[in-house]
Design an enzyme around this catalytic site. Structure first.
Site, PDB file in Angstrom:
ATOM      1  N   GLU A 133       0.842  -1.197   0.000  1.00 43.06           N
ATOM      2  CA  GLU A 133       0.000   0.000   0.000  1.00 43.06           C
ATOM      3  C   GLU A 133       0.875   1.245   0.000  1.00 43.06           C
ATOM      4  OE1 GLU A 133      -3.716  -0.037   2.330  1.00 43.06           O
ATOM      5  OE2 GLU A 133      -3.011  -1.933   3.123  1.00 43.06           O
ATOM      6  N   CYS A 139       3.598  -6.553   8.833  1.00 40.40           N
ATOM      7  CA  CYS A 139       4.677  -6.117   9.721  1.00 40.40           C
ATOM      8  C   CYS A 139       4.753  -7.082  10.892  1.00 40.40           C
ATOM      9  CB  CYS A 139       4.405  -4.703  10.244  1.00 40.40           C
ATOM     10  SG  CYS A 139       5.781  -4.023  11.208  1.00 40.40           S
ATOM     11  N   CYS A 172       3.110  -3.602  17.106  1.00 38.32           N
ATOM     12  CA  CYS A 172       2.750  -2.469  17.960  1.00 38.32           C
ATOM     13  C   CYS A 172       1.235  -2.519  18.169  1.00 38.32           C
ATOM     14  CB  CYS A 172       3.180  -1.148  17.326  1.00 38.32           C
ATOM     15  SG  CYS A 172       4.962  -1.057  17.037  1.00 38.32           S
ATOM     16  N   CYS A 194      -1.335  -0.283  16.048  1.00 33.95           N
ATOM     17  CA  CYS A 194      -1.134  -0.130  14.601  1.00 33.95           C
ATOM     18  C   CYS A 194      -1.847  -1.250  13.855  1.00 33.95           C
ATOM     19  CB  CYS A 194       0.365  -0.165  14.293  1.00 33.95           C
ATOM     20  SG  CYS A 194       0.743  -0.196  12.538  1.00 33.95           S
ATOM     21  N   GLY A 232       5.068  -1.912   7.331  1.00 33.24           N
ATOM     22  CA  GLY A 232       6.358  -2.559   7.543  1.00 33.24           C
ATOM     23  C   GLY A 232       7.358  -1.743   8.332  1.00 33.24           C
TER      24      GLY A 232
END
Ligand code: SAH
Length: 342
Positions: free
Chosen positions: A83, A103, A107, A110, A158
């Protein structure tokens, strides 16, 4: 998928063509990118017809913010999703790119992290995002913003410093073949300390953004799992080294989450870190994501946090959130991962 070929290898693809052909094609790919081979006007028609440029198909293109934000969901042949988000401002046009599909950093706040890791992107897939945006801008423009990619930020999907070799090769191409200044390229990291030090040794000096989000280890570990491996002091030390070694300023990213990292105590600790690093602080109000109930703070709490920072002498900007209604804002990128049409 010519963007996956090493630029130096292009000439070997057309052994029967005159040697200047590869140079012409290299210019179209990296200096004045076009959306379709048909637009490569100085090539013979039959050669153009056989060219395949993009290592992905454009699955969706969404426009928001009165035409100033465009998000693309690009799909690689193996189903991996990429993206990128283009944002127009009065004097710059910034492309936010992905370095990985998904990723692994997890976190908590996120969306990309919540949905896990798919794979690293190859250098050519990273470069092609910028080339595609450049080609789009050349054809369509973006309101009154500059019709070229003036800035690139590694703030899409990422962790760029977890895919170091491919990110490095991509930056080599941006600064070499594509003529971008390293200063206009920002690598944003959650704090892979050894890789920040390595980045400081590269021949080009990019801008560095460190996603801090918390100013003590206990809180940071609860938001950013990587903090267990590289605690705050490691991240700050590596950033200090980067700043000394490159002469570049670093910026600190801080996603403000209600009731979590919006306290005045965190503001005081953050101001001390920013002073030590002489870093600018970018505060972003949380963009809510599907898998947690976290919310951005109220306007009053945000203002109180910001004033505490400025009162302590810190340089702070509250970043605007672009493309919220098309899930394009920071931290919201995550391709709906089920492959279509297979
Ligand atoms: N992995 C890199 C780059 C991708 S995230 C990094 O962590 O820096 C880009 C920025 O978006 C980071 O500063 C990140 O903390 C922030 N971000 C992530 N999720 C967010 C959310 N839900 N709302 C607002 N910002 C978010």
């Amino acid at each position: 998928m010519l963007y996956l070929t090493e630029p130096e290898e292009l000439s070997s693809l057309w052994p029967d063509e005159p040697s200047y052909r590869a140079d012409q094609i290299r210019k179209w790919l990296y200096q004045s990118p076009v959306l379709e081979p048909a637009d490569m006007t100085n090539l013979p028609g039959d050669l153009r017809d056989g060219l395949d440029l993009w290592p992905f198909a454009i699955e969706t293109e969404q426009v928001a913010d009165s035409g100033r934000t465009v998000k693309w969901l690009m799909r690689a042949p193996d189903g991996a999703s990429i993206e990128a988000v283009l944002m127009g401002y009065p004097r710059r046009t910034t492309l936010c790119i992905s370095s990985q599909a998904g990723c692994a950093m997890a976190c908590t706040f996120c969306a990309t992290g919540q949905f896990g890791f798919e794979r690293h992107l190859q250098a050519g897939e990273i470069v092609a995002q910028v080339a595609y945006a450049a080609a789009y801008l050349a054809r369509n423009g973006l309101g009154t913003s500059p019709p070229r990619v003036t800035n690139v930020v590694f703030m899409g999907m990422g962790e760029p410093l977890a895919n170091y070799a491919n990110v490095k090769t991509a930056i080599d191409r941006f600064t070499g073949l594509m003529g971008m200044s390293a200063r206009s390229i920002t690598v944003s990291t959650v704090g892979v300390a050894p890789a920040i030090r390595k980045l400081a040794e590269e021949p080009w000096r990019v801008s560095l953004a460190v996603s801090l989000h918390a100013a003590d280890d206990e809180l940071r570990t609860s938001l950013v799992p990587l903090n267990k491996r590289y605690p705050l002091e490691d991240v700050i030390g590596a950033t200090e080294y980067f700043v000394q070694r490159t002469g570049r300023r670093a910026s600190i990213e801080w996603t403000l989450i209600a009731g979590t990292n919006d306290t005045l105590e965190q503001a005081d600790k953050l101001a001390a870190i920013a002073r030590r690093l002489r870093a600018h602080i970018n505060v972003i109000a949380l963009n809510p994501t599907p898998l947690t109930s976290d919310q951005p703070p109220s306007r009053a709490a945000t203002t109180a946090f910001l004033s505490r920072l400025t009162g302590a002498g810190a340089n702070v900007t509250l970043r605007d959130t672009r493309g919220q209604d098309i899930d394009a804002a920071c931290g919201q990128l995550r391709a709906r991962s089920l492959t279509i049409g297979t």
